[in-house]
Every structure is written in C-alpha cells, then in structure tokens.
Design a protein around this motif. Structure first.
Motif, short mmCIF file in Angstrom:
data_model
loop_
_atom_site.label_atom_id
_atom_site.label_comp_id
_atom_site.label_asym_id
_atom_site.label_seq_id
_atom_site.Cartn_x
_atom_site.Cartn_y
_atom_site.Cartn_z
N PRO A 1 -70.09 22.61 -75.17
CA PRO A 1 -68.80 23.08 -75.69
C PRO A 1 -68.65 24.57 -75.68
O PRO A 1 -67.61 25.06 -76.06
CB PRO A 1 -68.79 22.53 -77.12
CG PRO A 1 -70.22 22.36 -77.49
CD PRO A 1 -70.94 22.00 -76.24
N GLY A 2 -69.68 25.29 -75.28
CA GLY A 2 -69.54 26.73 -75.19
C GLY A 2 -70.69 27.46 -75.85
O GLY A 2 -71.52 26.89 -76.57
N GLU A 3 -70.76 28.78 -75.60
CA GLU A 3 -71.85 29.57 -76.16
C GLU A 3 -71.80 29.61 -77.68
O GLU A 3 -72.84 29.63 -78.35
CB GLU A 3 -71.78 30.99 -75.59
CG GLU A 3 -72.00 31.05 -74.09
CD GLU A 3 -71.92 32.46 -73.56
OE1 GLU A 3 -71.65 33.37 -74.39
OE2 GLU A 3 -72.13 32.67 -72.35
N ASP A 4 -70.60 29.61 -78.25
CA ASP A 4 -70.48 29.65 -79.72
C ASP A 4 -71.11 28.42 -80.35
O ASP A 4 -71.84 28.52 -81.35
CB ASP A 4 -69.01 29.76 -80.12
CG ASP A 4 -68.40 31.08 -79.69
OD1 ASP A 4 -69.17 32.02 -79.41
OD2 ASP A 4 -67.16 31.16 -79.62
N ALA A 5 -70.83 27.26 -79.76
CA ALA A 5 -71.40 26.03 -80.31
C ALA A 5 -72.90 26.00 -80.14
O ALA A 5 -73.64 25.52 -81.02
CB ALA A 5 -70.76 24.82 -79.64
N PHE A 6 -73.40 26.49 -79.04
CA PHE A 6 -74.84 26.52 -78.80
C PHE A 6 -75.54 27.41 -79.84
O PHE A 6 -76.55 27.03 -80.45
CB PHE A 6 -75.11 27.04 -77.39
CG PHE A 6 -76.55 26.98 -76.97
CD1 PHE A 6 -77.09 25.79 -76.52
CD2 PHE A 6 -77.37 28.10 -77.05
CE1 PHE A 6 -78.43 25.73 -76.14
CE2 PHE A 6 -78.69 28.05 -76.68
CZ PHE A 6 -79.23 26.86 -76.21
N ALA A 7 -74.97 28.60 -80.03
CA ALA A 7 -75.55 29.51 -81.04
C ALA A 7 -75.43 28.92 -82.45
O ALA A 7 -76.35 29.07 -83.28
CB ALA A 7 -74.86 30.88 -80.98
N TYR A 8 -74.32 28.24 -82.69
CA TYR A 8 -74.12 27.62 -84.00
C TYR A 8 -75.18 26.54 -84.25
O TYR A 8 -75.73 26.41 -85.34
CB TYR A 8 -72.72 27.01 -84.08
CG TYR A 8 -72.39 26.41 -85.42
CD1 TYR A 8 -71.83 27.17 -86.42
CD2 TYR A 8 -72.64 25.06 -85.67
CE1 TYR A 8 -71.51 26.62 -87.64
CE2 TYR A 8 -72.35 24.49 -86.89
CZ TYR A 8 -71.77 25.28 -87.87
OH TYR A 8 -71.48 24.72 -89.11
N GLY A 9 -75.49 25.74 -83.19
CA GLY A 9 -76.49 24.70 -83.33
C GLY A 9 -77.86 25.28 -83.66
O GLY A 9 -78.59 24.72 -84.48
N ASP B 1 -69.51 31.60 -91.53
CA ASP B 1 -69.15 30.73 -90.42
C ASP B 1 -69.93 29.43 -90.41
O ASP B 1 -69.68 28.55 -89.58
CB ASP B 1 -69.36 31.46 -89.09
CG ASP B 1 -70.79 31.94 -88.93
OD1 ASP B 1 -71.42 32.26 -89.95
OD2 ASP B 1 -71.28 31.99 -87.78
N ILE B 2 -70.92 29.29 -91.31
CA ILE B 2 -71.73 28.08 -91.37
C ILE B 2 -71.18 27.17 -92.46
O ILE B 2 -71.00 27.60 -93.61
CB ILE B 2 -73.20 28.41 -91.64
CG1 ILE B 2 -73.77 29.29 -90.52
CG2 ILE B 2 -74.01 27.13 -91.77
CD1 ILE B 2 -73.83 28.61 -89.18
N PRO C 1 -67.88 24.53 -85.09
CA PRO C 1 -66.68 25.37 -84.98
C PRO C 1 -65.67 24.74 -84.02
O PRO C 1 -66.05 23.95 -83.16
CB PRO C 1 -67.23 26.69 -84.44
CG PRO C 1 -68.47 26.31 -83.69
CD PRO C 1 -69.05 25.16 -84.46
N PRO C 2 -64.40 25.07 -84.18
CA PRO C 2 -63.39 24.50 -83.25
C PRO C 2 -63.60 25.01 -81.84
O PRO C 2 -63.98 26.15 -81.62
CB PRO C 2 -62.06 25.00 -83.82
CG PRO C 2 -62.40 26.25 -84.56
CD PRO C 2 -63.78 26.01 -85.13
N ARG C 3 -63.39 24.14 -80.93
CA ARG C 3 -63.56 24.52 -79.52
C ARG C 3 -62.31 25.25 -79.06
O ARG C 3 -61.21 24.73 -79.15
CB ARG C 3 -63.79 23.29 -78.67
CG ARG C 3 -64.00 23.64 -77.20
CD ARG C 3 -64.51 22.46 -76.43
NE ARG C 3 -64.75 22.81 -75.04
CZ ARG C 3 -65.32 22.02 -74.14
NH1 ARG C 3 -65.70 20.81 -74.52
NH2 ARG C 3 -65.51 22.41 -72.91
#
Length: 450
Positions: A44-52, A83-84, A156-158
C-alpha cells in the motif's frame, strides 16, 4: 547504426506494412503485460510499510509488559506517536485466516513473514475494516500477544496518487504515445513517397510539358513507379519537341507554296475564277492555321500573367466593334484570372466567331462561383442538341444543317470549339456547352481565380 537499419529495413510495401503491424502488436502485448503486472496486489505504500514496522516494535514492547500496565502504555504511545492508533482487544476478537497449506495469510509487504516471530508474539494479518472519525475506511493490522490478548493497529488511509502520478496511467500513456508515433512514422514512410509520386504525376502537363524528375525513394514498388514515370516524362518531352519541330516544318513547307499560289492568283485578270481561287486559298490557310493551333494544344510558349476579366472582355468587344460587330457585356467587377493572354484571346475569338455565324445577338457574361471565374458566350442561334455536344468538342467535327445556315458557314472547319476547349483545359479550366434561355447556345468557361 543508420546503415544497419537501412540494410535490415524491408523494401516492399507488404513487408514494411507487416513490420509495422508486428511492431504495433508487440507493443500492445507489452502494454497489457505491464498493466497486468501493475494491477497485481502490491504494497500500500512506503507509509504503510513504515507504519507496520513501528507498530510491530511497539507491540513487541507491550508483549513484555504486564497486562495491567498495557493500557497506560497504549496511552503513552499515543501521546508520543500521534500517528499510531493501537487498541487492546480481548482474546479471540479476530480469528487468524490461513491458506490452504495452513500457513498464515500475512501481507507480503509486512516486515515479518511469519505469524510467530518470537516470545509468543504473532501477526494475524489484516483484520476487519472500520470507519474512522472522518468516515474513511481503515484496515487493522492484528497482533496477538503471548497471553492471547490482541492488539489492533489501525492502518493509515491509503493516499491515491494524482491521476498523472498513477504509474499504470503513465505507462499506458507512454506506450500509447509510442505506438501512435510509430504508426505515424511508418505511415509517413510509406505514404510520403506515394504522395510525392501522385503530386508529380498530377502536375505534369498542367502548366508545362517540361519534365520534373521525381525523387526515387521509399518502398521498392514506389521507386519502380517513380523511375518508370521519370522515364515516361523524358519520352513525352522528347515526342513533344519532335512534334513541335515537325509542325514548324509543315507550316513552313505549306505556307510557301500557298503564298506563291496567292501571288499568281492576284496576277490573274479579275473574274469569277480568280475570286473562287482566292476563296479556296483562304479556306486552305484557315484550315492550316486551325489545325496547327489545335495540334499545338493552343500553347504559344507565352508566360502566364494576371488578367483582369472585365478589361479583357472589353478589349475583345472593342476589336469586334472596329469591324462593325456589336457585343453586349455583363461583367462582375474585380474578377481576375491567371493565364496566357494571347491564348485566351484566341479561345474567346473562336467562340465569338462561331456564334456570329448563326446570330448577331451575342452577349459576354462574367461572374464568380466559389473560387472560379465563369465567362459565358451566349447566342440565340439554332443551338446544339444535347447528344451532339460532346462530339462537337472533338476536332474536325461540324454541326448538322441547323447550325450551318449562316452565310459564312463554308469557312467552318470543326476546329473552333475544339481549339478553344484545348486552350481552356491547358489553363486548368473547363469548357461546357449549355442551352441559352429562349433558345440558342451558351458556351461556359470556368477558370480559377487569380
């Protein structure tokens, strides 16, 4: 590189078309393959990867903390990481989905590839979808702690990229543009030589019989056609030059004895025989002049100039008034054509002389229709039947008795209309025979505006 391409490039039109079609088909296959690869499920994107990764680290800390202190730890995480979004859930809130082989369904983009990655902590994959405060759908990344308690980490929203930022659309646009450019290039490579050949063929003989060589390039068939046409131009030009020299020789050879005959006849005593001889000589000279004029297609080698139609017709009327003939004129002001003055004058005088044999009420009318100038010579004589008009434009064709009632009909050789038609067509114009309202013949000439 250019030489290599020119050697490998096929010569025939069929082979070039086949190459363009195969190349286009190959690009379409690449387009669909790339679209298929892009449309496969992906991260889903770099943001989702970092969030995981960040959520996994926090959940690992919670796994080492007593259950009574975990809620406080969640609040502390939230204060330090706005953001978590973590939620503690009872055991069994989410049941782990498994594949056919029993392995857990963990997203491939997650930083951990196994459901159990140490100290009893498990990743159960993406959990249920919920609505957030803004009404947007959010997925939950579900973890299970060692004591069975579950933690929901709201993803986070995609954020979809802009339309032109979408890699699929970018790829499709690039490939479609490449395909269109390839087709345009291929078509141009095939059509341009054909267009140049058609242009050369269409212009040859319009304004000059001078050969204008056509570039011999393009597919093999086009090169052969261009070469054959260039050879034909040279042969036609050679034939025209020979005909011109032959006509000049014939004119000289025939005029010399005719001149001697006229001089001898002039020395004869006045009488009926003398007048008949002079009339026959006049007929012979008229036939000779008409035939030579027609055989030369009405061409005099004169350069084309801009001619004001009103002044041109007025000058012709003045010439006939000098010999006692009256012509009526109706001219539209401001019309002009590009042509050879003496040739057009000869064409008009041929038409007027032909009309005067049958009627003294002759009108010259000029007007404009779209981008054409129309000149009409109108008489009220016997006219020409519709079925005879095409034949009357042929050389040495004379009308029936209805058109031969004039006193000067004996001087008609069947070349006046034919010569006028040849001159008009040499100016890229058109000559048509129509009926006159109330009876008679109207000769209509159409020429391009200057």
């Amino acid at each position: 590189m250019t030489r290599l391409i020119s050697r490998l490039w096929p010569e025939s039109i069929a082979a070039q078309l086949l190459l363009v079609m195969l190349t286009s088909l190959g690009m379409l296959v690449m387009l669909f393959f790339a679209a298929f690869r892009i449309l496969q499920p992906g991260p889903p994107g770099e943001d989702a990867f970092a969030y995981g990764i960040k959520a996994a680290v926090l959940v690992a800390q919670m796994n080492e903390t007593d259950s009574e202190l975990r809620q406080a730890l969640v609040a502390d995480f939230a204060s330090r990481n706005p953001d978590i979004h973590l939620r503690l859930m009872p055991a069994g809130s989410y049941v782990l989905k498994s594949r056919d082989d029993g392995s857990p369904r963990v997203p491939f983009w997650m930083p951990f590839r196994f459901s159990d990655f140490g100290q009893g902590l498990k990743a159960l994959g993406l959990g249920p979808v919920e609505l957030d405060e803004d009404g947007e759908e959010r997925s939950n990344l579900v973890f299970e702690l060692a004591d069975g308690q579950q933690v929901f980490a709201r993803m986070p929203p995609r954020r979809e990229p802009p339309v032109w930022g979408n890699p699929l659309l970018q790829l499709i646009f690039f490939l479609v543009l490449s395909l269109v450019m390839l087709l345009i290039w291929g078509t141009r490579m095939l059509v341009l030589p054909l267009s140049q050949l058609a242009s050369g063929v269409g212009s040859f003989g319009k304004t000059s019989m001078q050969a204008v060589p056509i570039a011999e390039h393009g597919p093999l068939e086009v090169r052969k056609a261009a070469h054959a046409f260039n050879r034909m131009q040279s042969r036609i030009q050679d034939l025209v030059e020979r005909r011109t020299r032959m006509l000049a020789a014939i004119s000289h050879d025939l005029r010399t004895p005719l001149t001697r005959l006229r001089l001898r006849t002039e020395l004869m005593p006045d009488g009926d025989i003398k007048q008949r001889n002079l009339a026959d000589l006049a007929i012979m000279e008229g036939q000779l002049d008409g035939a030579l004029t027609y055989l030369s297609d009405g061409r005099t080698g004169e350069l084309s100039v801009k001619i004001d139609v009103a002044s041109f017709l007025q000058g012709i009327r003045d010439q006939y008034e000098d010999v006692g003939a009256e012509l009526a004129i109706e001219c539209e002001v401001g019309l002009s054509v590009l042509g050879r003055f003496s040739e057009l004058t000869r064409a008009m005088t041929n038409l007027i002389d032909n009309a005067r044999r049958y009627d003294d009420r002759i009108r010259l009318i000029s007007s404009s229709v779209d981008d054409r100038v129309v000149i009409e010579v109108e008489d009220h004589g016997p006219g020409i039947p519709l079925q005879e008009r095409e034949r009357m434009l042929m050389p040495f064709e004379r009308g029936d008795d209805a058109r031969m009632l004039g006193t000067d009909s004996s001087f008609g050789f069947g070349l006046g209309l034919a010569t006028a038609c040849a001159i008009v067509e040499a100016h890229d114009g058109k000559l048509v025979l129509n009926d006159t309202e109330g009876g008679g013949l109207t000769v209509r000439i159409e020429l391009a505006k200057a």
